[in-house]
Motif scaffolding. Structure first.
Motif, PDB file in Angstrom:
ATOM      1  N   ARG A   1     -43.897 -42.216  36.392  1.00  0.00           N
ATOM      2  CA  ARG A   1     -43.379 -42.397  35.033  1.00  0.00           C
ATOM      3  C   ARG A   1     -44.349 -41.709  34.082  1.00  0.00           C
ATOM      4  N   GLU A   2     -43.846 -40.760  33.334  1.00  0.00           N
ATOM      5  CA  GLU A   2     -44.677 -40.008  32.390  1.00  0.00           C
ATOM      6  C   GLU A   2     -45.280 -40.928  31.328  1.00  0.00           C
TER       7      GLU A   2
ATOM      8  N   GLN B   1     -45.804 -42.626  28.064  1.00  0.00           N
ATOM      9  CA  GLN B   1     -44.786 -42.938  27.067  1.00  0.00           C
ATOM     10  C   GLN B   1     -45.158 -44.183  26.271  1.00  0.00           C
TER      11      GLN B   1
ATOM     12  N   THR C   1     -43.730 -47.708  24.809  1.00  0.00           N
ATOM     13  CA  THR C   1     -42.682 -48.648  25.203  1.00  0.00           C
ATOM     14  C   THR C   1     -42.188 -49.439  23.992  1.00  0.00           C
TER      15      THR C   1
ATOM     16  N   PHE D   1     -48.263 -45.232  31.618  1.00  0.00           N
ATOM     17  CA  PHE D   1     -47.730 -44.303  32.616  1.00  0.00           C
ATOM     18  C   PHE D   1     -47.877 -44.936  33.977  1.00  0.00           C
TER      19      PHE D   1
ATOM     20  N   SER E   1     -49.842 -48.523  37.539  1.00  0.00           N
ATOM     21  CA  SER E   1     -49.390 -48.369  36.167  1.00  0.00           C
ATOM     22  C   SER E   1     -50.574 -48.703  35.268  1.00  0.00           C
TER      23      SER E   1
END
Length: 140
Positions: free
Chosen positions: A103-104, A106, A108, A115, A126
């Motif tokens: 997951r790039e 980002q 939320t 990420f 994560s």
């Protein structure tokens, strides 16, 4: 005399690795864990403790080919979330070290910047700024 040591965490996530020594190097180089203790001979790691600089840590060891092993964990089946104050710098460090992006980086909807990546053993990591919600004290 003042004790300047940081108290040890009371919950330790654990994982097993096919190549524990290589995974330790990766976790130190890519994510910034600190190698606190490693016990074992040759390629085999009986026990390792890696500390997360802001607090907490993980324990890991080599996968065991022992039918009586009471702590069977398949390599690559681990997942963790770790708080970091600078996810952008950690993302750059992790990807430069070869972490596979899941997951790039980002922002939320719950206020975190984060990420997710996979390490060479396949474990999921994560990292983000979300520190969790405050706990309320139990009623007496």
């Amino acid at each position: 005399m003042t004790d300047t040591t940081t108290p040890s965490p009371q919950v330790w996530p654990t994982l097993r690795a096919r190549d524990a020594r290589a995974l330790i190097r990766f976790l130190v180089d890519a994510f910034g864990f600190e190698e606190t203790a490693v016990y074992g001979e040759g390629d085999r790691v009986e026990h390792a403790q890696l500390s997360w600089p802001p607090g907490g840590g993980i324990m890991l060891g080599s996968v065991r080919d022992d039918p009586d092993d009471g702590w069977k964990l398949a390599p690559g089946s681990f997942g963790a979330y770790a708080v970091t104050g600078d996810p952008d710098a950690l993302y750059a460090r992790a990807t430069a070290a070869g972490a596979r992006v899941i997951r790039e980086l980002q922002d939320t909807g719950y206020g975190s910047r984060e990420f997710a990546v996979r390490d060479p053993e396949g474990n999921l990591w994560s990292f983000g700024t979300y520190r969790g919600e405050p706990r309320t004290a139990p009623e007496a």
